[in-house]
Design an enzyme around this catalytic site. Structure first.
Site, PDB file in Angstrom:
ATOM      1  N   SER A 173      24.428  16.141 -14.674  1.00  0.00           N
ATOM      2  CA  SER A 173      24.497  16.101 -13.209  1.00  0.00           C
ATOM      3  C   SER A 173      23.998  14.767 -12.698  1.00  0.00           C
ATOM      4  O   SER A 173      23.174  14.106 -13.344  1.00  0.00           O
ATOM      5  CB  SER A 173      23.634  17.226 -12.618  1.00  0.00           C
ATOM      6  OG  SER A 173      23.465  17.079 -11.225  1.00  0.00           O
ATOM      7  N   TYR A 186      16.057  22.494 -12.067  1.00  0.00           N
ATOM      8  CA  TYR A 186      17.450  22.228 -12.438  1.00  0.00           C
ATOM      9  C   TYR A 186      17.638  20.763 -12.834  1.00  0.00           C
ATOM     10  O   TYR A 186      18.228  20.451 -13.879  1.00  0.00           O
ATOM     11  CB  TYR A 186      18.351  22.585 -11.255  1.00  0.00           C
ATOM     12  CG  TYR A 186      19.805  22.196 -11.408  1.00  0.00           C
ATOM     13  CD1 TYR A 186      20.701  23.001 -12.105  1.00  0.00           C
ATOM     14  CD2 TYR A 186      20.290  21.028 -10.822  1.00  0.00           C
ATOM     15  CE1 TYR A 186      22.041  22.647 -12.235  1.00  0.00           C
ATOM     16  CE2 TYR A 186      21.622  20.662 -10.934  1.00  0.00           C
ATOM     17  CZ  TYR A 186      22.493  21.483 -11.644  1.00  0.00           C
ATOM     18  OH  TYR A 186      23.822  21.128 -11.761  1.00  0.00           O
TER      19      TYR A 186
END
Length: 281
Positions: A173, A186
């Site tokens: 990400s 996350y």
């Protein structure tokens, strides 16, 4: 800029068929056989980036095994889309948090298709939390076990079957590079995925197995209405230079590049379909 109607899903994981508008998963060009005769397994392949990748891989000639948690309707739709492209699809229901489930998924894939050429680690979990102190032990465990343990477990199982010329593509990400103040756990797992990708690339290079990553920015997937409140959904993606969220099919093309011989000189690298955010490589 407002891109989407305000919406929220209370179910975790989110469901693609309940999103408005539906994400764009359709491949944008005719296939050219870049994955002809290949077999791929995609975790989280029922929806979002996973679905777009499954359909694109099928268009390029691959049979696809789709590992998903419990989103049965989305998974069945993706299976039908793969079959529409003239390829075979195998649905496998299981949780990547379980090492046994990951091993079972790989074994079922090989038993069905006879081999495994491509592993796409994509399944993930996220929850927004404003204050680090509010992250419970349960949330921390779920995020790490899904997002990084699952990548380890799937890769461990796949290595019994991957041969020279095979490819592993890990979805990390943009938050691995720039951080995110409400997705701390996350983002931490995504940083681990980036390091895992580089380490495994070095580990496997002499075996002829390439390992790369893709680090998407804001992409319109079931993650978004599930993990964000309605107001944030309505403006999702407007913060990047392109002023819009990306679609899953804008990420799938990067995974295809890395999984195919187009990416034959790439290993240990990360591609950045993120709408123009400049990050360190």
């Amino acid at each position: 800029m407002s891109n989407f109607p305000a919406q929220h899903q209370s179910r975790d994981p989110g469901l693609e068929h309940e999103m408005t508008p539906r994400p764009d998963y359709e491949p944008r060009f005719p296939g050219s056989g870049r994955l002809a005769g290949k077999t791929a397994i995609i975790t989280g392949g029922d929806s979002g980036i996973g679905r777009a990748t499954a359909v694109l891989f099928a268009r390029e000639g691959a049979d696809v095994a789709i590992l998903y948690l419990d989103e049965d309707r989305d998974a069945e739709e993706t299976k039908a889309l793969v079959e529409r492209e003239g390829r075979k699809a195998l649905l496998i229901k299981g949780n990547v948090r379980s090492k046994a489930a990951c091993k079972d998924a790989v074994e079922k894939t090989v038993a069905t298709f006879g081999k495994l050429d491509i592993l796409v680690n994509n399944a993930a979990h996220q929850e927004e939390v404003e204050d680090l102190r509010e992250i419970s032990e349960e949330q921390l465990a779920k995020t790490f076990e899904t997002n990084i343990y699952g990548y380890f477990y799937m890769t461990q199982a796949a290595l019994d079957h991957l041969k020279s010329g095979a490819a592993i593509v890990n979805v990390t990400s943009v938050n691995s590079y720039k951080g995110n103040d409400t997705l701390i756990d996350y983002s931490s797992t995504k940083g681990a995925i980036t390091a895992f990708t580089r380490s495994m690339a070095s580990n496997l290079v002499e075996k002829g197995i390439r390992v790369n990553g893709v680090a998407p920015g804001p992409i319109w997937t079931p993650f978004i209405p599930m993990a964000m409140d309605e107001e944030k959904v309505a403006s999702f993606g407007s913060q990047v230079p392109m002023k819009r969220a990306g679609q899953p099919n804008e990420v799938a093309s990067a995974l295809l590049f890395l999984a195919s011989e187009d990416g034959s000189y790439f290993t240990g690298q990360v591609m950045h379909p993120n709408g123009g955010t400049i990050v360190g490589a």
